[in-house]
Design a protein around this motif. Structure first.
Motif, short mmCIF file in Angstrom:
data_model
loop_
_atom_site.label_atom_id
_atom_site.label_comp_id
_atom_site.label_asym_id
_atom_site.label_seq_id
_atom_site.Cartn_x
_atom_site.Cartn_y
_atom_site.Cartn_z
N SER A 162 0.83 -1.21 0.00
CA SER A 162 0.00 0.00 0.00
C SER A 162 0.86 1.26 0.00
N ILE A 163 2.03 1.20 0.65
CA ILE A 163 2.98 2.32 0.60
C ILE A 163 3.67 2.36 -0.76
N SER B 152 2.65 1.43 -3.62
CA SER B 152 1.79 1.78 -4.76
C SER B 152 1.14 3.15 -4.62
N LEU B 153 1.44 3.86 -3.53
CA LEU B 153 0.86 5.20 -3.34
C LEU B 153 1.26 6.15 -4.46
N LYS B 154 0.38 7.09 -4.75
CA LYS B 154 0.78 8.21 -5.59
C LYS B 154 1.54 9.21 -4.72
N THR C 82 2.40 12.15 -2.53
CA THR C 82 1.53 12.93 -1.65
C THR C 82 2.28 14.14 -1.09
N HIS D 85 4.98 13.12 1.33
CA HIS D 85 6.26 12.76 0.70
C HIS D 85 7.12 14.01 0.52
N ASN E 83 7.19 5.68 -2.29
CA ASN E 83 6.56 4.69 -3.15
C ASN E 83 7.58 4.18 -4.17
N SER F 153 -0.20 5.46 8.30
CA SER F 153 -1.32 6.40 8.18
C SER F 153 -0.84 7.83 7.98
N LEU G 138 1.14 8.72 5.80
CA LEU G 138 1.10 8.90 4.34
C LEU G 138 -0.30 8.66 3.77
N GLY G 139 -1.23 8.25 4.62
CA GLY G 139 -2.55 7.89 4.13
C GLY G 139 -2.64 6.47 3.63
N ALA G 140 -1.67 5.63 4.04
CA ALA G 140 -1.67 4.22 3.61
C ALA G 140 -2.21 3.35 4.74
#
Length: 466
Positions: free
Chosen positions: A8-9, A11-13, A15, A18, A142, A224, A226-228
């Protein structure tokens, strides 16, 4: 489903957080590059004006130029080990505090001895910044943008260099020499000081929390940021002794440490003594201010190399960029030495115009930065397992600073004895060796997860809840 627990980290776009980590991590490298250039400018002032308490001979010039570099080795090793033993978060911000304090106190040095001592304190902070900042950015990044983000952390060096040229030239032209050098030294404290608080607030990386501490709740909380969402059920924390680490990764250590050693021998020697080198090409400058501007020309060209590396890091790959950088450095050093006319070890002229010769020489800085100066920082942050990532990076960076210390200390003597022409030939041979070590010992980490690169979860079936 059998897949990386950190997918999940990975594959994040990209942010905002980051970018926040990039800024927080990068300011130490601003000061590192600022210091690399500014100490040369400070030495120019000491030599030109013979200020009381700051008179230099070749011995003290070498010690002053290399003092921060020598203690950076200590910082890289100590903070590298601590980052793996007690965690990235627990030490993050300590190195920036040392860096800022050393730079600030340098500006108030009463004599040369105290200036050397304060710069040594600053050097410990600079050294500690390498493994911790690189690893934090790597472990939060990512996959798609990881090389770019780590390279962007390091690219703050390019900005720091340009600011150093500006501060050095403006100070030399507008201030009395006894004030000018103190302003140059003190301004280096500001960027790192702005991120001390931010560094203390950065959460422990999810990978360290899960794979080293075995604290899955902390890992999920960190993700979290990073929103993951990791939603880990179980990860087996595998203990690896240092001898096991060396046994498995010794070839990579030769690759990352050996190439960084070679790179910094070239970069710091030509960087700290850029003023005398460029002046030997263009002719004696009319003032200290002009010599500082002359010295900054190669760095200005190199600035574009940093961001070329950033743009292409995840497209071409680290190994390709590093190899071509070393090869181009070797070629440029050979070309410049071959067109150089020498009399009694002094540059008497060139077979082409001096401005054309300088343009060719300055391109070596472009390929240093669009090459091993950036990639030697990026690669060790990716290829070592989580439990030894800051240690592996710290050892590699320390090898680089050993090369830098040797080069910085010996360069004044070598320039005076064998001359610039032979020095460039030596650097060309070193660069060829750097390319060879890269080809043989470095593996390409492009577009792979950290766990895929290191194989630290190989054979383990991690359950990731949907």
């Amino acid at each position: 489903m059998n897949r990386s627990p950190f997918s999940s980290i990975d594959s994040l776009k990209l942010t905002f957080n980051h970018i926040k980590i990039w800024y927080t991590s990068g300011m130490g490298f601003f000061t590192d590059a600022y210091d690399l250039f500014i100490i040369g400018a400070i030495i120019d002032i000491f030599e030109a004006y013979k200020l009381p308490g700051f008179q230099l001979n070749s011995f003290y010039e070498g010690i002053l130029a290399s003092s921060a570099i020598i203690t950076a080795v200590l910082g890289q090793i100590v903070f590298g080990i601590l980052g793996d033993k007690i965690g990235r978060k627990k030490v993050y911000g300590v190195e920036a505090s040392l860096l800022s304090a050393g730079a600030f106190l340098s500006a108030f040095s009463p004599n040369l001895l105290w200036l050397i001592i304060f710069r040594m304190i600053m050097g410990v902070g600079i050294g500690g910044d390498y493994p911790i900042s690189a690893t934090i950015m790597s472990e939060y990044a990512n996959v798609k943008d990881r090389g770019k983000l780590i390279a962007l952390v390091f690219a703050n060096q390019g900005i720091g260099t340009l600011v150093a040229v500006a501060v050095g030239a403006i100070s030399a032209y507008t201030l009395p020499p006894d004030i000018a050098w103190r302003v140059m030294a003190g301004i280096g404290a500001i960027p790192a000081a702005t991120v001390i608080y931010l560094r203390r607030k950065v959460p422990e990386t999810p990978r360290y929390a899960a794979l080293v501490k075995g604290d899955l709740k902390e890992a999920e909380k960190s993700a979290s940021f990073l929103g993951a969402k990791l939603n880990l059920s179980k990860i087996e924390v595998r203990k690896m002794s240092f001898s096991d680490f060396l046994s498995k990764y010794w070839k990579l250590l030769i690759g990352t440490a050996g190439t960084w050693l070679i790179l910094d021998m070239a970069y710091y020697g030509t960087g700290v003594y850029s003023g005398p080198i460029v002046s030997s090409i263009l002719g004696k400058p009319s003032s200290v201010g002009q010599e500082i501007v002359f010295a900054g020309i190669p760095f200005m060209v190199g600035f574009f190399g940093y961001f070329t590396a950033v743009a292409l890091m995840d497209k071409l790959g680290r190994k390709v960029i590093q190899t071509q950088g070393f090869i181009m450095m070797a070629l440029i050093y050979v070309v410049v030495s071959s067109i150089m006319i020498v009399t009694n070890n002094k540059v008497a002229g060139f077979l082409i115009s001096s401005s054309e010769a300088l343009a060719i020489y300055a391109m070596s800085f472009f390929f240093i930065d669009f090459g091993p100066n950036t990639t030697t920082f990026v690669i060790p942050a990716e290829v070592y397992p989580t439990s030894y990532r800051t240690t592996g990076h710290g050892i590699s960076a320390a090898a680089g600073k050993v090369g830098a210390a040797i080069s910085t200390y010996l360069f004044p003597t070598l320039l005076a004895t064998i001359g610039l022409k032979e020095l460039l030939v030596m650097l060309s041979l070193l660069s060829i060796l750097g390319a060879a070590i890269t080809i043989v010992f470095i593996k390409e980490p492009k577009m792979k997860s950290l766990e895929e690169i290191t194989e630290e979860l190989k054979g383990e079936k991690e359950e990731v809840k949907a």
